[in-house]
Design an enzyme around this catalytic site. Structure first.
Site: not given
Ligand code: UT7
Length: 328
Positions: A113, A255, A285
């Site tokens: 990226c 980004h 993204n």
């Molecule tokens: O160019 C670089 C590319 N990558 C990125 O930029 C990614 C950077 N990271 C992020 O943008 C965020 O970490 C995410 C959007 C991927 C995830 O958001 P988060 O606020 O960090 O959520 P989390 O991973 O802490 O997950 C919170 C909850 C979890 O459930 P539990 O364990 O609390 O029950 C996940 O299983 O949300 C759940 N979850 C979802 N729920 C609904 C994870 N993905 C999803 C989903 N829909 N798509």
């Protein structure tokens, strides 16, 4: 030494749209969760057979037109991508052929990226030294082929797009030039974001083909924290290097990975959110394409004007990062 100006920009988003509601039918997710956690509402997906060089061609033609130049005026093509048309040769060579500018050097640059800012920085060096006058820098990706549409943590994030800048040697005294760039990489964090099943370490085999190893794998929370850290640091470095205060910056173009990441970076500087170019809701993204597409969109809708100071700050798999300060 010469200086480099942005002569023209272009971008292209494929027609097919994958909305949050479409994803609700594929994985256990919902529109509200995606919008609240990422700011994304839809992504554009290349048509079957539409390759990265096809997307790049459209953005490049628009950038050339905006610059008032022809493909024959180009001295070099730098193509930032991690999803090239095929493993070999470089996608830049296919683009060179499609544009019809024969024999100029053309190569790919893989910095995920951060690739577009890496590419602009390389182009800037060739122009500063006087070696070249007009360089096409492209950031283009067809990411959807590397996304596992059973993995809700990654499939909601990524889309396909292309963006291109034509950068040119500035006239003496022109103030609208690239002021600085700073690039970094932290290989110790490389495992946070990978596609690890297509390469020399694990050659493509019946076992890896179609397995989780052929798709993007990510430690989302870790990437998130590091993204805010490195994008803030890189932006700070650009400001300090140029002795420019954040209030002098007209637009921050980060980004486009996640609205919350962009907001956190702007908050780090107390920078107003309304002066952050954020189009992630429209395209998700798109890796190396996010910065040129966001910039070109804001140029074409009149937000970004000539003479304004623009700050780019980026991060990506690697973990690569970088910033660029310029007067447009
Ligand atoms: O160019 C670089 C590319 N990558 C990125 O930029 C990614 C950077 N990271 C992020 O943008 C965020 O970490 C995410 C959007 C991927 C995830 O958001 P988060 O606020 O960090 O959520 P989390 O991973 O802490 O997950 C919170 C909850 C979890 O459930 P539990 O364990 O609390 O029950 C996940 O299983 O949300 C759940 N979850 C979802 N729920 C609904 C994870 N993905 C999803 C989903 N829909 N798509």
């Amino acid at each position: 030494m010469f200086s480099t100006r942005i002569a023209g920009t272009g971008s292209y988003l494929p027609e097919r749209i994958l909305s949050n509601f479409d994803l609700e039918k594929l994985v256990d997710t919902n529109d509200q969760w995606i919008r609240e956690r990422t700011g994304i509402e839809r992504r554009h997906i290349a048509a079957p057979g539409e390759a990265t060089s096809d997307l790049a061609l459209k953005a490049s033609q628009r950038a050339l037109e905006a610059a008032g130049l022809k493909a024959a005026d180009l001295d070099m093509i730098i193509f930032a991508t991690i999803t090239g048309d095929q493993l070999m040769p470089a996608t830049a060579c296919f683009l060179q052929e499609k544009l019809g500018c024969k024999s100029i050097p053309a190569f790919d640059l893989a910095a995920a990226c951060s690739g577009f800012i890496y590419g602009l920085t390389v182009a800037d060096q060739f122009i500063r030294t006087g070696m070249h006058k007009n360089i096409l820098v492209v950031g283009a990706e067809v990411l959807h082929n590397f996304i596992n549409y059973k993995d809700r943590e990654t499939c909601i994030l990524f889309g396909d797009a292309s963006g291109a800048f034509v950068v040119s040697r500035a006239e003496a005294g022109d103030k609208n030039v690239i002021m600085s760039s700073h690039l970094h990489a932290e290989g110790s964090l490389a495992e946070l974001l990978v596609v690890n099943g297509v390469g020399s370490k694990k050659p493509l085999s019946p076992e890896t083909f179609g397995s989780e190893d052929s798709y993007v794998k990510m430690k989302g929370r870790e990437i998130y924290k590091n993204a805010v850290r490195v994008m803030s640091q890189c932006a700070q470095q650009a400001l300090e290097h140029n002795k420019v205060k954040i209030d002098e910056v007209s637009w921050l173009v980060p980004h486009q990975a996640n609205t919350r990441i962009m907001e956190a970076v702007a908050n780090h500087f107390n920078f107003p959110q309304e002066r952050v170019i954020n189009i992630v809701s429209e395209m998700g993204n798109t890796s190396s394409a996010t910065v040129p597409v966001a910039f070109d969109t804001a140029v074409r809708d009149g937000r970004i004007q000539r003479g304004q100071i623009i700050l780019f700050t980026v991060f990506g798999a690697g973990l690569t990062s970088g910033s660029m300060l310029l007067r447009y």
